[in-house]
Design a protein around this motif. Structure first.
Motif, PDB file in Angstrom:
ATOM      1  N   ASP A 199       0.831  -1.204   0.000  1.00  0.00           N
ATOM      2  CA  ASP A 199       0.000   0.000   0.000  1.00  0.00           C
ATOM      3  C   ASP A 199       0.868   1.258   0.000  1.00  0.00           C
ATOM      4  O   ASP A 199       0.602   2.223  -0.733  1.00  0.00           O
ATOM      5  N   GLN A 200       1.919   1.229   0.813  1.00  0.00           N
ATOM      6  CA  GLN A 200       2.803   2.378   0.956  1.00  0.00           C
ATOM      7  C   GLN A 200       3.531   2.697  -0.355  1.00  0.00           C
ATOM      8  O   GLN A 200       3.729   3.874  -0.693  1.00  0.00           O
ATOM      9  N   LEU A 201       3.913   1.661  -1.088  1.00  0.00           N
ATOM     10  CA  LEU A 201       4.696   1.841  -2.311  1.00  0.00           C
ATOM     11  C   LEU A 201       3.837   1.882  -3.570  1.00  0.00           C
ATOM     12  O   LEU A 201       4.369   1.965  -4.682  1.00  0.00           O
ATOM     13  N   GLY A 202       2.511   1.818  -3.430  1.00  0.00           N
ATOM     14  CA  GLY A 202       1.626   1.911  -4.583  1.00  0.00           C
ATOM     15  C   GLY A 202       1.473   0.631  -5.369  1.00  0.00           C
ATOM     16  O   GLY A 202       0.883   0.633  -6.453  1.00  0.00           O
ATOM     17  N   ILE A 203       1.980  -0.474  -4.854  1.00  0.00           N
ATOM     18  CA  ILE A 203       1.907  -1.739  -5.594  1.00  0.00           C
ATOM     19  C   ILE A 203       0.492  -2.292  -5.594  1.00  0.00           C
ATOM     20  O   ILE A 203       0.039  -2.868  -6.585  1.00  0.00           O
ATOM     21  N   THR A 204      -0.234  -2.109  -4.483  1.00  0.00           N
ATOM     22  CA  THR A 204      -1.616  -2.598  -4.407  1.00  0.00           C
ATOM     23  C   THR A 204      -2.475  -1.975  -5.494  1.00  0.00           C
ATOM     24  O   THR A 204      -3.253  -2.663  -6.174  1.00  0.00           O
ATOM     25  N   ASP A 205      -2.349  -0.667  -5.684  1.00  0.00           N
ATOM     26  CA  ASP A 205      -3.131   0.024  -6.728  1.00  0.00           C
ATOM     27  C   ASP A 205      -2.791  -0.533  -8.106  1.00  0.00           C
ATOM     28  O   ASP A 205      -3.674  -0.706  -8.952  1.00  0.00           O
ATOM     29  N   GLU A 206      -1.505  -0.811  -8.350  1.00  0.00           N
ATOM     30  CA  GLU A 206      -1.096  -1.352  -9.643  1.00  0.00           C
ATOM     31  C   GLU A 206      -1.736  -2.722  -9.892  1.00  0.00           C
ATOM     32  O   GLU A 206      -2.211  -3.002 -10.991  1.00  0.00           O
ATOM     33  N   LEU A 207      -1.752  -3.564  -8.847  1.00  0.00           N
ATOM     34  CA  LEU A 207      -2.343  -4.893  -8.995  1.00  0.00           C
ATOM     35  C   LEU A 207      -3.840  -4.805  -9.259  1.00  0.00           C
ATOM     36  O   LEU A 207      -4.381  -5.553 -10.087  1.00  0.00           O
ATOM     37  N   GLU A 208      -4.521  -3.903  -8.543  1.00  0.00           N
ATOM     38  CA  GLU A 208      -5.965  -3.749  -8.744  1.00  0.00           C
ATOM     39  C   GLU A 208      -6.271  -3.238 -10.143  1.00  0.00           C
ATOM     40  O   GLU A 208      -7.214  -3.698 -10.804  1.00  0.00           O
TER      41      GLU A 208
END
Length: 461
Positions: A446-455
């Motif tokens: 979440d902190q590094l923006g990876i969750t948004d990329e996966l979604e």
């Protein structure tokens, strides 16, 4: 299991807390500030949920009393008073966060998890700063795996129990042992290290317990053992898994009674020592093989600290490399002041069977072999680490010259994304590969923006 203390004068709210948190936490309930203070006295509590408006001692009074007692347990205020001034006042009195009733279940759970995570990081970074002040350089880093070990070391400093430190060679077990001694109540007394694998089996008992003149062939003089030298201080038994069985039996008696007989003597010696042990051997397997006593294992394994291998805390490599460059470059007259990001990323991808010790030796060797270079780049690594198979993508060259914090964040992104790719985006498996927990991995994503990329990627498929 962590413990939540929920304080509210309304029975329905208290039961709501139980239903929301009971699956993941131990939940203590109190209907007044006075009752809650009693529960704090009798239980270890990790976080407090506090209503402000209660009969008797209200929430603000409870915060004041916690402050007066020096109680550091984090408090989350949960109240129907939706007022900025109330939130500010509660924060001034020590509250960590503020939730408005009626609360959203997911929202309050995330708040609790965030406050617990922040509290853990505060405690662990305090240990890290203390270790850094004392010069324990192999303990440099902020990975979850290292901080978890250092947090256990901090707890060991506060008590006098026997400690067992396990982990591969080169992970800093001896430095943790010294840190525990230096931070404990015996700090002003002697720290006595004994390498059990460096002493011939026939001389282990003499080394530990001493001997009288003529006790055996070659005993031309009386000798005081390490146990007696360590009296009032700390005895560090490194590689205790290599200790002969006969000496193990005698050590067990000393740990139980604080008394022993030197070899060849009928005079009992009494000692008051704190024992810290370390081993890279699997002692449970050694018990099965009949080469380590089971009763001694349970006696030394009171507090267990597992030191992570460097491959389990790859995100610490940039900080370690920077530290070793600053340490060794002036000593070997090397011009290099830095490693490029490509080089650091390649070092982070390496398996490091010798762990931090091998990394330090490698950095020093690279500085010596390239003493006339102003920076160490990826091609320089080939001659020193010929088995370096995994190289970072060429696109990482764009990160050269970035500040350490930003470069480290990008390296963390690279390592996390690669782990997720290898595990088919299964976070639990990726967390295990990275030597962390799923919750911490999710926080980092979440902190590094990876969750948004996966979604976003999932929606596009």
């Amino acid at each position: 299991m962590q413990t939540i203390l929920a304080i509210d004068d309304e029975g329905g709210i208290r039961q709501s807390y139980r239903m929301v948190f009971a699956e993941q936490y131990r939940v203590l309930l109190a209907e007044s500030g006075e009752e809650a203070l009693g529960l704090l006295d009798e239980n270890h509590v990790d976080v407090v949920l506090l209503d402000l408006m209660m009969p008797g001692m209200g929430g603000m009074g409870f915060l004041d009393e916690m402050s007066r007692r020096g109680e550091l347990t984090p408090v989350i205020v949960v109240t129907a008073l939706n007022s900025v001034s109330t939130a500010v006042e509660a924060t001034k009195r020590g509250a960590r966060d503020y939730v408005i009733k009626p609360f959203d279940v997911d929202g309050i759970m995330l708040t609790v998890e965030r406050v617990l995570s922040e509290q853990r990081e505060r405690q662990e970074l305090e240990v890290l700063r203390e270790a850094d002040r004392r010069g324990f350089e192999c303990l440099i880093g902020e990975s979850h795996a290292l901080l978890r070990a250092l947090n256990m070391a901090r707890q060991a400093m506060q008590v006098d129990s026997t400690v067992l430190i396990t982990g591969e060679s080169g992970t800093g077990k001896d430095l943790v042992a010294r840190a525990i001694h230096s931070g404990g109540k015996r700090a002003e007394k002697t720290f006595v290290p004994v390498s059990c694998c460096a002493i011939p089996a026939s001389l282990v008992e003499s080394e530990l317990f001493g001997h009288e003149k003529g006790a055996f062939t070659g005993a031309t003089d009386r000798r005081v053992g390490k146990m007696q030298i360590a009296d009032q201080g700390t005895l560090f038994l490194d590689e205790i898994g290599e200790m002969p069985l006969e000496a193990q039996a005698k050590l067990l008696r000393v740990l139980q009674d604080g008394r022993f007989y030197p070899v060849g003597s009928s005079k009992v010696i009494e000692v008051d020592i704190r024992v810290v042990c370390a081993t890279n051997r699997n002692l449970r397997q050694a018990i099965t093989e009949g080469i380590f006593r089971e009763d001694l294992f349970y006696r030394v394994n009171v507090l267990h600290i597992e030191m992570p291998a460097l491959r389990q805390r790859r995100e610490d490599v940039p900080r370690l490399v920077a530290h070793f460059v600053a340490k060794h470059a002036p000593r070997v007259n090397a011009k290099a002041k830095r490693f490029t990001f490509r080089a650091v990323a390649a070092l982070a991808s390496y398996s490091w069977p010798g762990n931090v010790r091998e990394l330090e030796n490698t950095v020093e060797r690279l500085l010596v072999c390239n003493f006339d270079e102003h920076e160490i780049d990826l091609p320089h690594l080939a001659g020193v680490l010929p088995n370096l198979r995994e190289e970072p993508p060429d696109t990482l060259a764009e990160f050269d010259g970035l500040p350490l914090q930003e470069a480290t964040s990008r390296l963390e992104r690279h390592l996390i994304k690669r782990a997720l790719e290898r595990c088919g985006d299964v976070q639990s498996r990726a967390a295990e590969m990275l030597g962390t927990t799923r919750r911490i991995l999710k926080y980092k994503m979440d902190q590094l923006g990876i969750t948004d990329e996966l979604e976003t990627r999932a929606k596009a498929q």
